[in-house]
Structure formats: structure tokens, C-alpha cells
Design a protein around this motif. Structure first.
Motif, PDB file in Angstrom:
ATOM      1  N   LEU A  64       0.835  -1.206   0.000  1.00 61.54           N
ATOM      2  CA  LEU A  64       0.000   0.000   0.000  1.00 61.54           C
ATOM      3  C   LEU A  64       0.869   1.255   0.000  1.00 61.54           C
ATOM      4  CD1 LEU A  64      -2.719  -1.134   2.570  1.00 61.54           C
ATOM      5  CD2 LEU A  64      -3.089  -0.647   0.137  1.00 61.54           C
ATOM      6  N   LYS A  65       1.914   1.234   0.810  1.00 59.95           N
ATOM      7  CA  LYS A  65       2.815   2.386   0.888  1.00 59.95           C
ATOM      8  C   LYS A  65       3.540   2.593  -0.434  1.00 59.95           C
ATOM      9  CE  LYS A  65       6.828   4.146   3.435  1.00 59.95           C
ATOM     10  NZ  LYS A  65       7.826   3.835   4.502  1.00 59.95           N
ATOM     11  N   ALA A  66       4.028   1.496  -1.032  1.00 55.86           N
ATOM     12  CA  ALA A  66       4.752   1.592  -2.302  1.00 55.86           C
ATOM     13  C   ALA A  66       3.848   2.115  -3.402  1.00 55.86           C
ATOM     14  CB  ALA A  66       5.317   0.231  -2.685  1.00 55.86           C
ATOM     15  N   ALA A  67       2.596   1.671  -3.402  1.00 57.65           N
ATOM     16  CA  ALA A  67       1.641   2.114  -4.423  1.00 57.65           C
ATOM     17  C   ALA A  67       1.321   3.598  -4.279  1.00 57.65           C
ATOM     18  CB  ALA A  67       0.362   1.286  -4.320  1.00 57.65           C
ATOM     19  N   GLU A  68       1.173   4.037  -3.041  1.00 54.98           N
ATOM     20  CA  GLU A  68       0.891   5.458  -2.799  1.00 54.98           C
ATOM     21  C   GLU A  68       2.038   6.324  -3.308  1.00 54.98           C
ATOM     22  OE1 GLU A  68      -0.094   8.508   0.921  1.00 54.98           O
ATOM     23  OE2 GLU A  68       0.199   6.362   1.277  1.00 54.98           O
ATOM     24  N   GLY A 111      -7.529  -4.290 -11.810  1.00 51.94           N
ATOM     25  CA  GLY A 111      -6.947  -4.681 -13.085  1.00 51.94           C
ATOM     26  C   GLY A 111      -5.819  -5.689 -12.928  1.00 51.94           C
ATOM     27  N   GLU A 112      -5.022  -5.831 -13.966  1.00 56.33           N
ATOM     28  CA  GLU A 112      -3.961  -6.837 -14.003  1.00 56.33           C
ATOM     29  C   GLU A 112      -2.601  -6.221 -14.300  1.00 56.33           C
ATOM     30  OE1 GLU A 112      -5.042  -9.774 -16.896  1.00 56.33           O
ATOM     31  OE2 GLU A 112      -6.585 -10.678 -15.614  1.00 56.33           O
ATOM     32  N   LEU A 113      -1.586  -6.780 -13.649  1.00 55.05           N
ATOM     33  CA  LEU A 113      -0.194  -6.456 -13.941  1.00 55.05           C
ATOM     34  C   LEU A 113       0.415  -7.689 -14.583  1.00 55.05           C
ATOM     35  CD1 LEU A 113       2.393  -4.662 -13.593  1.00 55.05           C
ATOM     36  CD2 LEU A 113       2.758  -5.873 -11.421  1.00 55.05           C
ATOM     37  N   HIS A 114       0.997  -7.527 -15.770  1.00 55.38           N
ATOM     38  CA  HIS A 114       1.585  -8.657 -16.493  1.00 55.38           C
ATOM     39  C   HIS A 114       3.108  -8.569 -16.432  1.00 55.38           C
ATOM     40  CE1 HIS A 114      -2.049 -10.365 -18.511  1.00 55.38           C
ATOM     41  NE2 HIS A 114      -2.526  -9.195 -18.119  1.00 55.38           N
ATOM     42  N   ARG A 119      -0.374  -1.001 -18.016  1.00 57.36           N
ATOM     43  CA  ARG A 119      -0.484  -0.642 -16.601  1.00 57.36           C
ATOM     44  C   ARG A 119       0.858  -0.182 -16.050  1.00 57.36           C
ATOM     45  NH1 ARG A 119      -5.106  -1.706 -13.978  1.00 57.36           N
ATOM     46  NH2 ARG A 119      -4.226  -0.030 -12.711  1.00 57.36           N
ATOM     47  N   LYS A 120       1.320   0.939 -16.555  1.00 57.87           N
ATOM     48  CA  LYS A 120       2.587   1.490 -16.082  1.00 57.87           C
ATOM     49  C   LYS A 120       2.475   1.943 -14.627  1.00 57.87           C
ATOM     50  CE  LYS A 120       4.097   2.704 -20.721  1.00 57.87           C
ATOM     51  NZ  LYS A 120       4.580   3.729 -21.668  1.00 57.87           N
ATOM     52  N   ASP A 121       1.270   2.342 -14.226  1.00 54.78           N
ATOM     53  CA  ASP A 121       1.074   2.737 -12.822  1.00 54.78           C
ATOM     54  C   ASP A 121       1.330   1.555 -11.892  1.00 54.78           C
ATOM     55  OD1 ASP A 121      -1.162   1.392 -13.804  1.00 54.78           O
ATOM     56  OD2 ASP A 121      -2.607   2.602 -12.692  1.00 54.78           O
ATOM     57  N   LEU A 122       0.804   0.384 -12.259  1.00 55.50           N
ATOM     58  CA  LEU A 122       1.040  -0.808 -11.454  1.00 55.50           C
ATOM     59  C   LEU A 122       2.493  -1.265 -11.532  1.00 55.50           C
ATOM     60  CD1 LEU A 122      -2.106  -3.082 -12.006  1.00 55.50           C
ATOM     61  CD2 LEU A 122      -1.386  -1.949  -9.895  1.00 55.50           C
ATOM     62  N   TYR A 182       5.175   0.607 -11.797  1.00 58.11           N
ATOM     63  CA  TYR A 182       5.967   1.425 -10.873  1.00 58.11           C
ATOM     64  C   TYR A 182       5.674   1.060  -9.420  1.00 58.11           C
ATOM     65  CZ  TYR A 182       7.909   4.512 -14.435  1.00 58.11           C
ATOM     66  OH  TYR A 182       8.624   5.018 -15.503  1.00 58.11           O
ATOM     67  N   ALA A 183       4.421   0.795  -9.118  1.00 58.97           N
ATOM     68  CA  ALA A 183       4.065   0.401  -7.755  1.00 58.97           C
ATOM     69  C   ALA A 183       4.780  -0.894  -7.384  1.00 58.97           C
ATOM     70  CB  ALA A 183       2.550   0.222  -7.636  1.00 58.97           C
ATOM     71  N   PHE A 184       4.853  -1.840  -8.331  1.00 54.68           N
ATOM     72  CA  PHE A 184       5.496  -3.128  -8.048  1.00 54.68           C
ATOM     73  C   PHE A 184       6.998  -2.971  -7.870  1.00 54.68           C
ATOM     74  CE2 PHE A 184       7.359  -7.236  -9.201  1.00 54.68           C
ATOM     75  CZ  PHE A 184       6.610  -8.089  -8.396  1.00 54.68           C
ATOM     76  N   MET A 185       7.641  -2.196  -8.724  1.00 57.21           N
ATOM     77  CA  MET A 185       9.083  -2.000  -8.602  1.00 57.21           C
ATOM     78  C   MET A 185       9.424  -1.301  -7.290  1.00 57.21           C
ATOM     79  SD  MET A 185      10.449  -1.251 -12.490  1.00 57.21           S
ATOM     80  CE  MET A 185       9.609   0.324 -12.644  1.00 57.21           C
ATOM     81  N   ASN A 186       8.621  -0.339  -6.902  1.00 60.40           N
ATOM     82  CA  ASN A 186       8.841   0.365  -5.638  1.00 60.40           C
ATOM     83  C   ASN A 186       8.660  -0.590  -4.457  1.00 60.40           C
ATOM     84  OD1 ASN A 186       9.525   2.956  -4.538  1.00 60.40           O
ATOM     85  ND2 ASN A 186       7.420   3.173  -3.807  1.00 60.40           N
ATOM     86  N   TYR A 187       7.690  -1.488  -4.590  1.00 60.10           N
ATOM     87  CA  TYR A 187       7.398  -2.515  -3.574  1.00 60.10           C
ATOM     88  C   TYR A 187       8.554  -3.500  -3.431  1.00 60.10           C
ATOM     89  CZ  TYR A 187       4.752  -6.777  -2.047  1.00 60.10           C
ATOM     90  OH  TYR A 187       4.291  -7.919  -1.440  1.00 60.10           O
TER      91      TYR A 187
END
Length: 399
Positions: free
Chosen positions: A49-53, A66-69, A315-318, A320-325
Motif C-alpha cells: 500500500l505504501k509503495a503504491a501510494e 486490473g492486471e499487472l503482467h 499498466r505502467k502505474d502498477l 511502478y508500484a510493483f518496482m517500488n514494492y
């Protein structure tokens, strides 16, 4: 997931005395493990949640995010890491796998689409960027990367500016081997082991052009990234001398065939091998003290696999959230415990058990012998020679 622990050997007499205590403590231990798993999941969910924010992604209220591939290597992301990311953000992570950079690149060039994050090795990234296949990284959307990157890994990656790349994990190529099958006096820490007649028909090599020809180059004292035709030809001649002993070229089977005894020396990756050596008690796989892993003293391959964002990612937003996570310390610690290899995330490495850290983080004197693979696709004449000689190696029958 209950983390694997580096096991210490117990002698038989000690086992007799602890058996009863272990049995009586089983229920308590089970509760403790369950509580630990729940605590770990809560931590991962919170960090997702923090990484996504920080990445600018807001999970939908009770809706479908949605989906992250992701297109990556097999068994390369901890299931708990994926599950917690999905749970926290209300999304689904779809993982497809490849077994070589060449196969991955060929699929994408042939029109393979639909991926958000791809995990090629460092040497493949420059060509992907040149051909407009990937985006530059917006580091404002994944601040953990530069904040938590362990600078001790800088020399092992090709682009320390992280223009297109976010380093994920590093592997070192060597030999998984059965200790009981190595002939007395033979040096398994040398490429010369491939020519030992006592191992005829019991050796497998990776099905990888750069790894195999690179072994010949390093054994002869040349760079793994040589572009000198004479050096490449000599390396191929050396590999052909070893060919008589080679059972097969395969990038997956050594993980099961060395433990089973079908293969005695398997050319393979450090992460795969460490998973086998350490074992997984929950899965019924004991530690394998009878097996070992060796890095050739003449030189071995260092290959960093990195996260890149596809140019056509939906889903570039997802992404970035995943890489930050992934670059959160708690997340990286769980992930490294699963893949049994280092993510270059300093706060995660600091959390590892000392035993695991000592296994997966190479000492400076070991690291000095490694060579980082570089891309040669911008030199078509050189790559044509590599491809031609590789075909010759593969077509030559073991005698």
C-alpha cells in the motif's frame, strides 16, 4: 511462508534427546508458524500500500484494480510477495516465464505484447532500448530504488544510472555437482573439470551461446565479451574438446538431475543451486550436504536480471508500484529467502539470517574473478561468428 533457515548438522545422539521435545512442541510450533505467517503477510500488504501510494497508484474502493503482467524467469518472485501485492491493491498479477534472453527477445520481436514489466539480463537492455521496446524509468514514481539500492552491487550492472533499468537480482554461473562423483585430485573449481574422462556422459551445460562459449574464453584467459575472431575460434575449439563428455545442453534439467544422480556436474545458476542445497523442509526437500556449487577460478559469469517497463505497457502505474514494492526492505528479505539469491536492496540484505547472507553475498576476492556479460548485438559480424560457431558446437555429436 515460513522462511527457510540455514540448517546446522546435528549428530545422532543429539537427535535422540530432542525428538520427544520436538513432538510435544509441534502444536505450539504450528501456532507460532501460523502467527508468523500472518504477521509477515500483514507487513507485506502494508508495504504494498505504501509503495503504491508513492508510485501514484490508488487502489479502487472494493473494486477491480486490473492486471499487472510480468515476463520473467521461472521461480523468480516469491509467491507471498505476489499474493500480498494482489491483496493490498485489489489487482491480479499474471506471470509468464522464459528460459533465455534470446527466447524472450525473439518472442517480443515477433509481436509478443501485453507485458508491463519484463526482466531481461543487463546485456539485453541496451538493444531493447535502442529498438524502442522499453521506456525510460521515471524514478519519481519508484523512490525506493535509488534510496535502497546497495551500492556494493554497482560494479555488477552495466548502467548504474538506471536510465531504463531497475536491478532485480544477480546470478553467478558455475557448477552444481555431486561431491561423491568428483574424481580424487580433480578440481571442480576449474573449467578443466569438463574434460575429465571419469565424468564422460555425466555433464550438462547450459543451452546458452554466451555462457558456453564464454566458458571456453575464460578458461583460455580471454574476456567473456571477446570480439576477437581468433579468440572466439580458440574458445570454440576448447568447447569441442569438452564436447565428448557432455551429456546434454539444457538450462533447466540440472536442477533435478544433479540431485537425482543422472548428472554429476551441471553447469547452472547460483540461485537455482542454492535452493537445492539449502532445501525446503515444508516441501519435504531436505538440505543436500552431498552436493556443492563451484565458481570456476579462471572466471565465471555475472548476470544481473533487471526490471524494465515495456513501451506498450497498459499498466505502467502498477509497474511502478510493483518496482517500488520490490525495493522495500521487508519485501526484499522475503523475496531473497525464496529465490536464494541477492536483490540489491540494502535494508533487505541487512535483515537476512547471517547464514543465508554469507552464502548468497560473495566476498570481494570471489567477486573479483567474475565477468559481467555485455551485449554484442551492435556488432553483427561478431554475433554472426558466435551464432555460426554455436551451431557447430550443437551439431557435433558427443563421442
Amino acid at each position: 511462508m515460513v522462511r527457510r533457515n540455514i540448517r546446522k548438522n546435528m549428530n545422532t545422539s543429539k537427535l535422540k534427546y530432542v525428538a520427544a521435545a520436538l513432538a510435544s512442541a509441534a502444536i505450539v510450533a504450528g501456532c507460532s508458524q501460523s502467527e508468523n505467517a500472518e504477521s509477515e503477510e500483514a507487513t507485506l500488504v502494508q508495504q504494498a500500500l505504501k509503495a503504491a501510494e508513492e508510485a501514484g497508484f490508488r487502489p479502487p474502493d472494493g473494486g477491480d484494480g486490473g492486471e499487472l503482467h510480468i515476463y520473467t524467469w521461472s521461480d523468480y518472485i516469491a509467491p507471498d510477495v505476489l499474493a500480498s501485492f494482489e491483496k493490498a491493491l485489489g489487482v491480479k498479477v499474471v506471470v509468464d516465464t522464459f528460459d533465455s534472453n534470446e527466447a524472450m527477445y525473439a518472442k517480443l520481436k515477433a509481436g509478443g505484447t501485453g507485458y508491463d514489466i519484463i526482466m531481461p539480463s543487463s546485456y539485453q537492455i541496451a538493444m531493447m532500448a535502442k529498438e524502442g521496446m522499453i521506456d525510460e524509468i521515471d524514478h519519481s514514481k519508484c523512490p525506493n530504488v535509488k534510496k535502497n539500492f546497495d551500492v556494493g552491487f554497482t560494479s555488477q550492472i552495466l548502467d548504474p544510472t538506471f536510465k531504463y533499468n531497475v536491478p532485480y537480482a544477480v546470478t553467478y554461473t558455475g557448477f552444481m555437482y555431486d561431491k561423491s562423483k568428483i574424481p580424487e585430485g580433480a578440481d571442480v573449481n576449474s573449467w578443466a573439470i569438463l574434460g575429465n574422462p571419469a565424468l564422460k556422459g555425466r555433464i550438462s551445460l547450459l543451452d546458452d551461446i554466451r555462457e558456453v562459449i564464454g566458458g571456453g574464453l575464460m578458461y583460455l584467459g580471454y574476456s567473456i565479451n571477446s570480439t576477437n575472431p581468433a579468440e572466439i575460434e580458440k574458445a570454440v575449439e576448447q568447447v569441442l574438446k569438452w564436447r565428448a563428455n557432455i551429456r546434454k545442453f539444457d538450462s533447466e534439467s540440472y536442477k533435478t538431475e544433479v540431485p537425482s544422480g543422472a548428472t554429476w556436474v551441471g553447469h547452472g545458476y547460483s540461485t537455482d543451486t542454492t535452493q537445492v542445497l539449502v532445501g525446503d523442509e515444508e516441501a519435504g526437500a531436505p538440505a543436500r550436504d552431498d552436493l556443492g556449487f563451484a565458481l570456476p577460478k579462471e572466471g565465471y559469469t555475472i548476470a544481473f536480471d533487471e526490471m524494465v517497463i515495456a513501451k506498450d505497457a497498459k499498466r505502467k502505474d502498477l509497474a511502478y508500484a510493483f518496482m517500488n514494492y520490490i525495493y522495500d526492505g521487508d519485501v526484499a528479505a522475503v523475496n531473497m529467502d525464496y529465490i536464494q539469491g541477492p536483490n540489491p536492496v540494502k535494508p533487505g540484505i541487512e535483515q537476512l539470517d547471517a547464514g543465508l547472507r554469507d552464502i548468497i553475498i560473495l566476498k570481494p576476492e570471489q567477486l573479483a574473478k567474475g565477468q559481467v556479460l555485455r551485449n554484442l548485438d551492435d556488432q553483427p559480424a561478431v554475433m554472426e561468428l558466435y551464432n555460426k560457431t554455436w551451431d557447430k558446437i550443437k551439431a557435433t555429436e558427443a563421442k
